[in-house]
Design a protein around this motif. Structure first.
Motif, short mmCIF file in Angstrom:
data_model
loop_
_atom_site.label_atom_id
_atom_site.label_comp_id
_atom_site.label_asym_id
_atom_site.label_seq_id
_atom_site.Cartn_x
_atom_site.Cartn_y
_atom_site.Cartn_z
N THR A 39 16.62 42.43 34.92
CA THR A 39 15.58 41.44 34.66
C THR A 39 14.28 42.10 34.20
OG1 THR A 39 14.80 41.40 36.96
CG2 THR A 39 16.58 39.89 36.37
N THR A 44 15.06 37.60 29.49
CA THR A 44 15.56 36.49 30.29
C THR A 44 15.46 35.17 29.53
OG1 THR A 44 13.37 36.28 31.32
CG2 THR A 44 15.02 37.59 32.49
N SER A 61 18.01 36.47 37.48
CA SER A 61 16.61 36.17 37.77
C SER A 61 16.47 35.47 39.12
CB SER A 61 16.01 35.29 36.67
OG SER A 61 14.66 35.01 36.92
#
Length: 411
Positions: A39, A44, A61
Protein backbone atom coordinates in the motif's frame (compact mmCIF):
# COMPACT_ATOMS: atom_id res chain seq x y z
CA UNK A 1 5.55 -4.93 15.65
CA UNK A 2 8.00 -7.22 17.42
CA UNK A 3 7.69 -10.94 17.99
CA UNK A 4 7.17 -11.76 21.65
CA UNK A 5 5.77 -15.28 21.52
CA UNK A 6 7.62 -18.24 22.90
CA UNK A 7 6.97 -21.88 22.20
CA UNK A 8 8.96 -25.12 22.36
CA UNK A 9 10.80 -25.41 19.02
CA UNK A 10 11.29 -28.45 16.85
CA UNK A 11 14.04 -28.86 14.29
CA UNK A 12 12.83 -28.91 10.69
CA UNK A 13 14.14 -29.52 7.21
CA UNK A 14 14.28 -26.29 5.25
CA UNK A 15 15.88 -24.34 8.08
CA UNK A 16 14.83 -22.80 11.37
CA UNK A 17 12.50 -24.27 13.92
CA UNK A 18 8.84 -25.15 13.74
CA UNK A 19 6.09 -24.38 16.20
CA UNK A 20 2.50 -24.25 15.04
CA UNK A 21 2.02 -21.22 17.25
CA UNK A 22 5.21 -19.24 16.70
CA UNK A 23 5.61 -19.97 12.99
CA UNK A 24 1.95 -19.37 12.16
CA UNK A 25 1.75 -16.09 14.05
CA UNK A 26 5.06 -14.85 12.69
CA UNK A 27 4.00 -15.85 9.16
CA UNK A 28 0.82 -13.79 9.56
CA UNK A 29 2.96 -10.89 10.73
CA UNK A 30 5.21 -11.31 7.69
CA UNK A 31 2.17 -11.27 5.41
CA UNK A 32 0.99 -8.08 7.12
CA UNK A 33 4.39 -6.48 6.54
CA UNK A 34 4.38 -7.29 2.82
CA UNK A 35 0.78 -6.14 2.51
CA UNK A 36 1.51 -2.85 4.23
CA UNK A 37 4.55 -2.28 2.02
CA UNK A 38 2.35 -2.81 -1.04
CA UNK A 39 0.00 0.00 0.00
CA UNK A 40 3.02 2.29 0.41
CA UNK A 41 4.58 1.54 -2.98
CA UNK A 42 1.79 0.49 -5.31
CA UNK A 43 -1.23 2.55 -6.42
CA UNK A 44 -4.43 2.01 -4.46
CA UNK A 45 -6.47 4.03 -6.98
CA UNK A 46 -6.42 3.79 -10.77
CA UNK A 47 -5.79 6.75 -13.06
CA UNK A 48 -8.10 9.75 -13.38
CA UNK A 49 -10.82 10.56 -14.09
CA UNK A 50 -12.41 7.34 -12.81
CA UNK A 51 -10.01 6.68 -9.91
CA UNK A 52 -11.19 3.07 -9.76
CA UNK A 53 -9.80 1.08 -6.80
CA UNK A 54 -6.89 -1.18 -7.66
CA UNK A 55 -6.38 -4.76 -6.45
CA UNK A 56 -3.95 -3.52 -3.79
CA UNK A 57 -6.43 -0.90 -2.61
CA UNK A 58 -9.31 -3.37 -2.40
CA UNK A 59 -7.40 -6.18 -0.68
CA UNK A 60 -4.66 -4.69 1.48
CA UNK A 61 -5.65 -1.11 2.32
CA UNK A 62 -6.58 -0.91 5.99
CA UNK A 63 -6.50 -4.66 6.52
CA UNK A 64 -2.71 -5.06 6.70
CA UNK A 65 -2.33 -2.37 9.37
CA UNK A 66 -5.25 -3.80 11.35
CA UNK A 67 -3.66 -7.26 11.15
CA UNK A 68 -0.49 -5.80 12.67
CA UNK A 69 -2.50 -4.42 15.59
CA UNK A 70 -4.44 -7.64 16.18
CA UNK A 71 -1.18 -9.59 16.09
CA UNK A 72 0.24 -7.20 18.66
CA UNK A 73 -2.56 -8.19 21.02
CA UNK A 74 -1.96 -11.88 20.29
CA UNK A 75 1.74 -11.47 20.98
CA UNK A 76 1.03 -9.72 24.28
CA UNK A 77 -1.32 -12.51 25.31
CA UNK A 78 1.25 -15.19 24.47
CA UNK A 79 3.99 -13.37 26.38
CA UNK A 80 1.84 -12.80 29.49
CA UNK A 81 0.59 -16.28 30.27
CA UNK A 82 -1.18 -17.51 27.12
CA UNK A 83 -4.53 -18.97 28.34
CA UNK A 84 -3.88 -18.07 31.98
CA UNK A 85 -2.80 -14.45 32.43
CA UNK A 86 -0.04 -13.68 34.87
CA UNK A 87 -0.81 -12.03 38.18
CA UNK A 88 0.93 -10.32 41.06
CA UNK A 89 4.61 -9.55 40.69
CA UNK A 90 4.85 -11.58 37.47
CA UNK A 91 2.18 -9.41 35.87
CA UNK A 92 3.88 -6.23 37.10
CA UNK A 93 7.15 -7.42 35.57
CA UNK A 94 5.42 -8.22 32.28
CA UNK A 95 3.85 -4.78 32.19
CA UNK A 96 7.20 -3.15 32.83
CA UNK A 97 8.71 -5.09 29.95
CA UNK A 98 5.91 -4.10 27.58
CA UNK A 99 6.25 -0.44 28.59
CA UNK A 100 9.97 -0.44 27.87
CA UNK A 101 9.39 -2.17 24.53
CA UNK A 102 6.84 0.53 23.70
CA UNK A 103 9.43 3.20 24.52
CA UNK A 104 11.86 1.74 21.99
CA UNK A 105 9.15 1.57 19.32
CA UNK A 106 8.13 5.18 20.06
CA UNK A 107 11.72 6.43 19.72
CA UNK A 108 12.10 4.62 16.40
CA UNK A 109 8.75 6.00 15.23
CA UNK A 110 9.57 9.59 16.20
CA UNK A 111 12.92 9.30 14.43
CA UNK A 112 11.32 7.99 11.23
CA UNK A 113 8.69 10.73 11.55
CA UNK A 114 11.42 13.27 10.83
CA UNK A 115 11.93 11.83 7.34
CA UNK A 116 10.32 13.34 4.26
CA UNK A 117 8.24 10.36 3.23
CA UNK A 118 4.77 9.90 1.80
CA UNK A 119 3.96 7.02 4.17
CA UNK A 120 1.67 7.11 7.22
CA UNK A 121 4.10 5.66 9.79
CA UNK A 122 2.32 3.57 12.41
CA UNK A 123 5.07 3.10 15.00
CA UNK A 124 4.28 5.93 17.45
CA UNK A 125 0.60 4.95 17.46
CA UNK A 126 1.68 1.34 17.91
CA UNK A 127 3.76 2.27 20.95
CA UNK A 128 0.89 4.23 22.53
CA UNK A 129 -1.40 1.23 21.93
CA UNK A 130 1.03 -0.94 23.90
CA UNK A 131 0.83 1.47 26.83
CA UNK A 132 -2.96 1.73 26.65
CA UNK A 133 -3.39 -2.04 26.75
CA UNK A 134 -1.33 -2.52 29.94
CA UNK A 135 -4.36 -2.46 32.30
CA UNK A 136 -5.96 -5.33 30.35
CA UNK A 137 -3.05 -7.77 30.42
CA UNK A 138 -4.19 -9.43 33.65
CA UNK A 139 -7.78 -10.08 32.50
CA UNK A 140 -9.11 -13.53 31.72
CA UNK A 141 -10.86 -14.47 28.51
CA UNK A 142 -14.45 -13.73 29.58
CA UNK A 143 -13.64 -10.23 30.84
CA UNK A 144 -11.58 -9.51 27.72
CA UNK A 145 -14.50 -10.50 25.51
CA UNK A 146 -16.79 -8.01 27.25
CA UNK A 147 -14.19 -5.24 27.06
CA UNK A 148 -13.48 -5.92 23.38
CA UNK A 149 -17.17 -5.92 22.44
CA UNK A 150 -17.87 -2.77 24.44
CA UNK A 151 -14.90 -0.93 22.96
CA UNK A 152 -15.81 -1.88 19.39
CA UNK A 153 -19.36 -0.63 19.90
CA UNK A 154 -18.71 2.52 21.95
CA UNK A 155 -15.37 3.94 20.82
CA UNK A 156 -16.47 4.93 17.28
CA UNK A 157 -19.46 6.85 18.63
CA UNK A 158 -17.40 8.66 21.27
CA UNK A 159 -14.70 9.45 18.70
CA UNK A 160 -17.35 10.83 16.32
CA UNK A 161 -18.55 13.19 19.06
CA UNK A 162 -15.08 14.24 20.22
CA UNK A 163 -13.32 14.65 16.86
CA UNK A 164 -15.22 17.81 15.72
CA UNK A 165 -14.36 19.54 19.00
CA UNK A 166 -10.67 18.95 18.38
CA UNK A 167 -10.83 19.98 14.73
CA UNK A 168 -12.76 23.17 15.49
CA UNK A 169 -10.03 24.62 17.71
CA UNK A 170 -7.66 27.28 16.42
CA UNK A 171 -5.36 25.86 15.22
CA UNK A 172 -6.98 22.42 14.82
CA UNK A 173 -5.57 19.71 17.07
CA UNK A 174 -4.34 17.69 14.13
CA UNK A 175 -0.77 17.21 12.94
CA UNK A 176 -1.23 16.58 9.23
CA UNK A 177 2.11 14.74 9.22
CA UNK A 178 3.83 11.81 10.87
CA UNK A 179 4.58 12.37 14.57
CA UNK A 180 8.18 13.40 15.12
CA UNK A 181 10.38 14.59 17.97
CA UNK A 182 9.45 18.25 17.44
CA UNK A 183 5.80 17.43 18.18
CA UNK A 184 6.75 16.59 21.77
CA UNK A 185 6.82 20.37 22.27
CA UNK A 186 3.04 20.51 21.68
CA UNK A 187 1.83 17.49 23.69
CA UNK A 188 -1.87 18.41 23.53
CA UNK A 189 -1.89 18.53 19.76
CA UNK A 190 0.21 15.37 19.54
CA UNK A 191 -2.07 13.37 21.85
CA UNK A 192 -5.22 14.61 20.12
CA UNK A 193 -3.81 13.52 16.77
CA UNK A 194 -2.64 10.14 18.08
CA UNK A 195 -5.95 9.31 19.75
CA UNK A 196 -8.59 10.93 17.53
CA UNK A 197 -7.65 13.03 14.50
CA UNK A 198 -4.71 11.13 13.00
CA UNK A 199 -4.39 8.33 10.47
CA UNK A 200 -4.41 5.52 13.06
CA UNK A 201 -6.73 6.78 15.85
CA UNK A 202 -5.54 4.98 18.97
CA UNK A 203 -8.88 5.41 20.74
CA UNK A 204 -10.66 3.11 18.29
CA UNK A 205 -7.60 0.98 17.55
CA UNK A 206 -7.46 -0.25 21.13
CA UNK A 207 -10.25 -2.52 19.88
CA UNK A 208 -7.75 -4.40 17.71
CA UNK A 209 -5.41 -5.12 20.60
CA UNK A 210 -8.30 -6.22 22.82
CA UNK A 211 -9.49 -8.60 20.11
CA UNK A 212 -5.91 -9.80 19.73
CA UNK A 213 -5.75 -10.48 23.47
CA UNK A 214 -8.97 -12.48 23.19
CA UNK A 215 -7.51 -14.56 20.35
CA UNK A 216 -4.21 -15.00 22.18
CA UNK A 217 -5.96 -16.34 25.28
CA UNK A 218 -7.47 -19.18 23.23
CA UNK A 219 -5.84 -22.59 22.85
CA UNK A 220 -4.17 -21.63 19.59
CA UNK A 221 -2.45 -24.98 19.09
CA UNK A 222 -5.81 -26.78 18.81
CA UNK A 223 -7.02 -27.40 15.28
CA UNK A 224 -10.63 -26.64 16.23
CA UNK A 225 -9.64 -23.17 17.44
CA UNK A 226 -7.63 -22.53 14.28
CA UNK A 227 -10.56 -23.58 12.08
CA UNK A 228 -12.90 -21.43 14.20
CA UNK A 229 -10.67 -18.39 13.68
CA UNK A 230 -10.57 -18.99 9.93
CA UNK A 231 -14.28 -19.61 9.38
CA UNK A 232 -15.56 -17.23 12.04
CA UNK A 233 -13.28 -14.48 10.75
CA UNK A 234 -14.47 -14.93 7.18
CA UNK A 235 -18.13 -14.86 8.24
CA UNK A 236 -17.66 -11.76 10.43
CA UNK A 237 -15.76 -9.96 7.67
CA UNK A 238 -18.36 -10.82 5.02
CA UNK A 239 -21.40 -9.90 7.14
CA UNK A 240 -20.00 -6.53 8.26
CA UNK A 241 -18.83 -5.59 4.77
CA UNK A 242 -22.28 -6.50 3.39
CA UNK A 243 -23.94 -4.38 6.09
CA UNK A 244 -21.73 -1.42 5.21
CA UNK A 245 -22.48 -1.82 1.51
CA UNK A 246 -26.22 -1.91 2.14
CA UNK A 247 -26.04 1.16 4.36
CA UNK A 248 -24.13 3.15 1.77
CA UNK A 249 -25.64 1.95 -1.51
CA UNK A 250 -29.12 0.60 -0.75
CA UNK A 251 -30.23 2.75 2.17
CA UNK A 252 -28.93 6.12 0.96
CA UNK A 253 -25.79 6.61 3.04
CA UNK A 254 -23.43 7.52 0.22
CA UNK A 255 -25.94 9.90 -1.34
CA UNK A 256 -26.30 11.71 1.97
CA UNK A 257 -22.54 11.93 2.52
CA UNK A 258 -21.90 13.27 -0.98
CA UNK A 259 -23.96 16.37 -0.15
CA UNK A 260 -21.60 17.34 2.69
CA UNK A 261 -19.00 20.08 2.17
CA UNK A 262 -15.39 18.98 2.05
CA UNK A 263 -15.99 15.79 0.01
CA UNK A 264 -13.25 16.38 -2.53
CA UNK A 265 -10.42 14.55 -4.21
CA UNK A 266 -11.12 10.96 -5.15
CA UNK A 267 -14.76 9.99 -5.80
CA UNK A 268 -16.47 9.05 -2.54
CA UNK A 269 -17.56 5.73 -4.03
CA UNK A 270 -13.91 4.77 -4.57
CA UNK A 271 -12.79 6.09 -1.19
CA UNK A 272 -15.44 4.02 0.57
CA UNK A 273 -13.84 0.94 -0.99
CA UNK A 274 -10.18 1.85 -0.38
CA UNK A 275 -9.95 4.21 2.61
CA UNK A 276 -11.32 7.46 3.96
CA UNK A 277 -7.99 9.18 4.46
CA UNK A 278 -8.26 12.95 4.25
CA UNK A 279 -11.97 13.10 5.13
CA UNK A 280 -12.85 14.48 8.55
CA UNK A 281 -15.95 12.26 8.82
CA UNK A 282 -18.04 14.90 10.56
CA UNK A 283 -21.45 16.41 9.91
CA UNK A 284 -23.49 13.25 9.43
CA UNK A 285 -24.20 10.12 11.46
CA UNK A 286 -24.02 8.18 8.21
CA UNK A 287 -20.24 8.12 8.65
CA UNK A 288 -20.75 5.58 11.43
CA UNK A 289 -22.52 3.21 9.03
CA UNK A 290 -19.52 2.67 6.74
CA UNK A 291 -17.34 -0.42 6.73
CA UNK A 292 -14.61 1.38 4.81
CA UNK A 293 -10.91 0.81 5.55
CA UNK A 294 -9.53 3.35 8.03
CA UNK A 295 -13.04 4.55 8.87
CA UNK A 296 -12.67 3.55 12.52
CA UNK A 297 -16.34 2.63 12.71
CA UNK A 298 -17.83 -0.42 14.40
CA UNK A 299 -18.36 -2.12 11.04
CA UNK A 300 -14.80 -1.31 9.94
CA UNK A 301 -13.31 -2.58 13.21
CA UNK A 302 -15.32 -5.79 13.02
CA UNK A 303 -14.58 -6.35 9.33
CA UNK A 304 -10.82 -5.81 9.59
CA UNK A 305 -10.67 -7.81 12.83
CA UNK A 306 -12.53 -10.62 11.08
CA UNK A 307 -10.06 -10.63 8.21
CA UNK A 308 -7.19 -10.59 10.73
CA UNK A 309 -8.64 -13.54 12.63
CA UNK A 310 -9.10 -15.45 9.38
CA UNK A 311 -5.49 -14.78 8.34
CA UNK A 312 -4.18 -15.88 11.74
CA UNK A 313 -6.28 -19.05 11.65
CA UNK A 314 -5.11 -19.80 8.11
CA UNK A 315 -1.43 -19.47 8.95
CA UNK A 316 -1.80 -21.40 12.20
CA UNK A 317 -3.28 -24.26 10.18
CA UNK A 318 -0.39 -24.02 7.73
CA UNK A 319 2.00 -23.98 10.67
CA UNK A 320 0.46 -27.18 11.99
CA UNK A 321 0.85 -28.75 8.54
CA UNK A 322 4.51 -27.67 8.48
CA UNK A 323 4.99 -29.17 11.93
CA UNK A 324 3.44 -32.44 10.80
CA UNK A 325 5.65 -32.89 7.75
CA UNK A 326 8.68 -31.29 9.47
CA UNK A 327 9.34 -28.89 6.58
CA UNK A 328 9.28 -25.23 7.47
CA UNK A 329 7.84 -23.90 4.22
CA UNK A 330 6.45 -20.88 6.06
CA UNK A 331 9.93 -19.53 6.70
CA UNK A 332 9.57 -17.17 3.72
CA UNK A 333 6.95 -15.28 5.76
CA UNK A 334 7.78 -16.19 9.35
CA UNK A 335 11.38 -15.07 8.81
CA UNK A 336 10.54 -11.45 8.00
CA UNK A 337 7.59 -11.68 10.39
CA UNK A 338 9.99 -12.24 13.29
CA UNK A 339 11.79 -8.93 12.64
CA UNK A 340 9.13 -6.58 11.34
CA UNK A 341 10.30 -3.60 13.39
CA UNK A 342 13.71 -3.61 11.68
CA UNK A 343 12.35 -4.38 8.22
CA UNK A 344 9.48 -1.88 8.42
CA UNK A 345 11.89 0.85 9.56
CA UNK A 346 14.34 0.02 6.79
CA UNK A 347 11.48 0.08 4.27
CA UNK A 348 10.36 3.55 5.38
CA UNK A 349 13.95 4.83 5.24
CA UNK A 350 14.43 3.49 1.70
CA UNK A 351 11.11 4.94 0.54
CA UNK A 352 12.10 8.34 1.94
CA UNK A 353 15.05 8.39 -0.47
CA UNK A 354 12.66 8.35 -3.42
CA UNK A 355 9.98 10.68 -2.06
CA UNK A 356 9.34 13.55 -4.47
CA UNK A 357 12.14 12.18 -6.65
CA UNK A 358 11.89 10.38 -9.99
CA UNK A 359 12.53 6.66 -9.89
CA UNK A 360 15.87 5.51 -11.31
CA UNK A 361 15.85 4.86 -15.05
CA UNK A 362 14.18 1.57 -15.86
CA UNK A 363 12.48 1.23 -12.45
CA UNK A 364 8.74 1.05 -11.91
CA UNK A 365 6.59 1.10 -8.79
CA UNK A 366 6.00 -2.62 -9.19
CA UNK A 367 9.72 -3.26 -9.52
CA UNK A 368 10.41 -1.16 -6.43
CA UNK A 369 7.87 -3.13 -4.41
CA UNK A 370 9.02 -6.59 -5.48
CA UNK A 371 12.66 -5.67 -4.88
CA UNK A 372 11.94 -4.51 -1.35
CA UNK A 373 9.66 -7.47 -0.66
CA UNK A 374 12.31 -9.91 -1.86
CA UNK A 375 14.96 -8.19 0.26
CA UNK A 376 12.70 -8.39 3.30
CA UNK A 377 12.14 -12.12 2.75
CA UNK A 378 15.84 -12.89 2.18
CA UNK A 379 16.97 -10.88 5.20
CA UNK A 380 14.28 -12.40 7.42
CA UNK A 381 15.12 -15.95 6.34
CA UNK A 382 18.84 -15.39 6.87
CA UNK A 383 18.33 -14.05 10.40
CA UNK A 384 16.06 -17.00 11.18
CA UNK A 385 18.57 -19.54 9.91
CA UNK A 386 21.30 -17.84 11.93
CA UNK A 387 18.98 -17.80 14.97
CA UNK A 388 19.49 -14.07 15.41
CA UNK A 389 17.10 -11.27 16.28
CA UNK A 390 16.84 -8.25 14.03
CA UNK A 391 18.86 -5.24 15.26
CA UNK A 392 15.87 -3.26 16.49
CA UNK A 393 14.27 -6.43 17.87
CA UNK A 394 17.45 -6.97 19.89
CA UNK A 395 17.20 -3.47 21.32
CA UNK A 396 13.50 -3.91 22.10
CA UNK A 397 14.17 -7.28 23.73
CA UNK A 398 16.94 -5.83 25.87
CA UNK A 399 14.68 -2.97 26.92
CA UNK A 400 11.91 -5.44 27.74
CA UNK A 401 14.24 -7.49 29.93
CA UNK A 402 15.34 -4.33 31.70
CA UNK A 403 11.76 -3.21 32.27
CA UNK A 404 10.67 -6.61 33.58
CA UNK A 405 13.60 -7.02 35.94
CA UNK A 406 12.64 -7.44 39.58
CA UNK A 407 15.40 -7.86 42.18
CA UNK A 408 15.17 -11.01 44.25
CA UNK A 409 13.66 -10.59 47.68
CA UNK A 410 16.19 -10.58 50.53
CA UNK A 411 15.64 -12.66 53.66
Amino acid sequence: MTSQETAPPRKARGGGTISSRLTGVDAARGAALLGMMSTHLLPTFGPSPSWEPTFVGLVFSGRSAALFAVLAGIGLALSTGKQEPRHGSDLAAARGGVAMRALVIAVVGLTLGGLDVNVAIILVHYAVLFLCILPFLGLRLRALCFWALGWVLASPVLAYLIRPLLLDTTPPLQLGHNPNAEDLGTPGRLLADLFFTGYYPVFQWISYLLIGLVIGRLALTRTTVQVLLLTGGIIAAAVTKAAGFLAMEAWGGRAALETLPGIRGYPLESMLQVNLTGLEQTGSWWWLATASPHAGTTLDLLHSSGTAAAVVGFFLLLGKAAERIKVNFLIVLSGPGAMTLSLYSAHVWVVSGFTNQPLPAGWTEEGMYWTQALCAVVIGVCFTLLRRRGPLEWVAHAASRLGSYRPAAVG
